[in-house]
Design a protein around this motif. Sequence first.
Motif, PDB file in Angstrom:
ATOM      1  N   SER A   1       0.822  -1.211   0.000  1.00 35.44           N
ATOM      2  CA  SER A   1       0.000   0.000   0.000  1.00 35.44           C
ATOM      3  C   SER A   1       0.856   1.261   0.000  1.00 35.44           C
ATOM      4  CB  SER A   1      -0.916   0.026   1.232  1.00 35.44           C
ATOM      5  OG  SER A   1      -1.792  -1.071   1.244  1.00 35.44           O
TER       6      SER A   1
ATOM      7  N   TYR B   1       5.816   1.383  -4.318  1.00 34.47           N
ATOM      8  CA  TYR B   1       5.415   1.423  -5.727  1.00 34.47           C
ATOM      9  C   TYR B   1       6.629   1.132  -6.596  1.00 34.47           C
ATOM     10  CZ  TYR B   1       2.327   2.883  -9.539  1.00 34.47           C
ATOM     11  OH  TYR B   1       1.516   2.906 -10.648  1.00 34.47           O
TER      12      TYR B   1
ATOM     13  N   GLY C   1       0.701   6.436  -7.010  1.00 35.43           N
ATOM     14  CA  GLY C   1      -0.144   5.419  -7.629  1.00 35.43           C
ATOM     15  C   GLY C   1      -1.594   5.469  -7.162  1.00 35.43           C
ATOM     16  N   PHE C   2      -2.528   5.430  -8.126  1.00 34.89           N
ATOM     17  CA  PHE C   2      -3.960   5.473  -7.822  1.00 34.89           C
ATOM     18  C   PHE C   2      -4.378   4.273  -6.980  1.00 34.89           C
ATOM     19  CE2 PHE C   2      -8.330   4.275  -8.996  1.00 34.89           C
ATOM     20  CZ  PHE C   2      -8.997   5.398  -8.556  1.00 34.89           C
ATOM     21  N   ARG C   3      -3.867   3.090  -7.320  1.00 33.06           N
ATOM     22  CA  ARG C   3      -4.229   1.881  -6.575  1.00 33.06           C
ATOM     23  C   ARG C   3      -3.853   2.023  -5.109  1.00 33.06           C
ATOM     24  NH1 ARG C   3      -1.499  -1.882  -4.259  1.00 33.06           N
ATOM     25  NH2 ARG C   3      -2.392  -3.942  -3.861  1.00 33.06           N
ATOM     26  N   ASN C   4      -2.630   2.519  -4.837  1.00 26.79           N
ATOM     27  CA  ASN C   4      -2.192   2.660  -3.460  1.00 26.79           C
ATOM     28  C   ASN C   4      -3.100   3.602  -2.674  1.00 26.79           C
ATOM     29  OD1 ASN C   4      -0.128   1.073  -4.345  1.00 26.79           O
ATOM     30  ND2 ASN C   4       1.511   2.316  -3.484  1.00 26.79           N
ATOM     31  N   ARG C   5      -3.551   4.664  -3.341  1.00 26.77           N
ATOM     32  CA  ARG C   5      -4.448   5.608  -2.669  1.00 26.77           C
ATOM     33  C   ARG C   5      -5.784   4.930  -2.332  1.00 26.77           C
ATOM     34  NH1 ARG C   5      -2.823   9.241  -7.087  1.00 26.77           N
ATOM     35  NH2 ARG C   5      -1.063  10.512  -6.370  1.00 26.77           N
ATOM     36  N   VAL C   6      -6.328   4.177  -3.288  1.00 28.03           N
ATOM     37  CA  VAL C   6      -7.614   3.517  -3.078  1.00 28.03           C
ATOM     38  C   VAL C   6      -7.518   2.475  -1.970  1.00 28.03           C
ATOM     39  CG1 VAL C   6      -9.348   1.999  -4.126  1.00 28.03           C
ATOM     40  CG2 VAL C   6      -8.427   3.928  -5.418  1.00 28.03           C
ATOM     41  N   VAL C   7      -6.475   1.642  -2.021  1.00 23.20           N
ATOM     42  CA  VAL C   7      -6.306   0.577  -1.025  1.00 23.20           C
ATOM     43  C   VAL C   7      -6.105   1.169   0.369  1.00 23.20           C
ATOM     44  CG1 VAL C   7      -4.794  -1.302  -0.267  1.00 23.20           C
ATOM     45  CG2 VAL C   7      -5.434  -1.107  -2.675  1.00 23.20           C
TER      46      VAL C   7
END
Length: 423
Positions: free
Chosen positions: A61, A64, A392-398
């Motif tokens: 999380s 990256y 990273g967008f994924r890291n923000r969402v998770v």
Amino acid sequence: MNIPKTKKQRIIVIGGGFAGVSFIKKLRNENLQIVLFDRHNYHTFQPLLYQVSTAGLEPDSIAYPLRKIFRKNLDFHFRLAEVEHINTEENTIYTSIGSLTYDYLIIATGTRTNYFGNDSIAENSMPMKTVPQALNIRSLMLQNIEKADITSDEKERKRLLNFVIAGAGPTGVELAGALAEFRKGILEFDYPDIDEKEMNVHLIEGQDRVLPPMSKQVSKKAQKFLEKLGVELHLETFISSYDGKTVTTKDGKTFETATFIWAAGVTGALIKGIDGKALIEKANRYKVDEFNKVEGFENIYALGDIALMKTIDFPKGHPQVAQPAIQQGKNLGDNFKKMLNGKKMKPFKYNDKGTMATVGRNKAVVDIGKLHFGGAIAWFLWMFVHLWFLVGFRNRVVTFFNWTYSYINYDKAARLIIRPFKK
């Protein structure tokens, strides 16, 4: 070393932290060859390492892949290696996988843990500067609680449930708060045979208040938050040794503990080959001018924590935190573009956006200029800022999902002993 030969100017960047990443991003479309060296193949969002170590977040999380960050950069190359020596006369670096020449060298190696020459602490304590170290702390914490749950030895049980942290800066305060919340939210449900009061969190600080770099107003608020969570504070206390079982202070106090986390200081991560006037030995940082150029060299620059730029506002150099590193990296990247186009370079000027630290749920403190406040608003602001700067967008969402889940359920979902810690 297998790097394509080129007629372009080659820039070597050492370190994929905030400074190095910010610098390279600025040169995405330039006619240059950029080679990045790092010991890890990922960028770490260090402000959230403490959440990995206390089972609040999984490591992916806050990390990256470096290659993914720069996949759109022209003529970019990453090498997983440790830079061991710099030959400034031959414009060559020597690494664990070979040597490479440069036209320009950017040093952005950051810091390493400073034990102040204390061998017993260096050998037996737990540092927290990298993802593997944070995972070691997580495993050790959970292993010790598991051992405490089954032991019949009361003295050993107390030692296993005694958590001692050295250093009440932002890292130490955030760690202590997270451990205290773990005790409050997890023990009762996961370990019914352990009384919540049996787990103790001690925070030791040499100065007379917590969060010494921040204002006295927020320092007092943070101290109240910690005390409300049940963290035991030991101010104006210096540690003399830790033998793996007992922390001993200079005034004779002792703490029996199986988990001693050292968050009491950092020092520059230097590379052999640059010394003399360019090196400020006491700080282990390279002396740079207003353009981040290392003193005495025309083609070597230093960024972030490893750079010491003296100004009227910062006579001892800028603070070794993320914002100066990010801003210096961006400024130097812009200056390289100016230099390539024959334009005048712009001196670096630090825009202090404030300092913040979180103690726990709805408990954070913020310094922004003349504003000093704490509480729920500060906590939500802290969350927003940290989410914004995650790569990273994924890291923000998770991360947002994990925080929301933890906020609603008072839970820390990542309490897994995936790789048991062994000294």
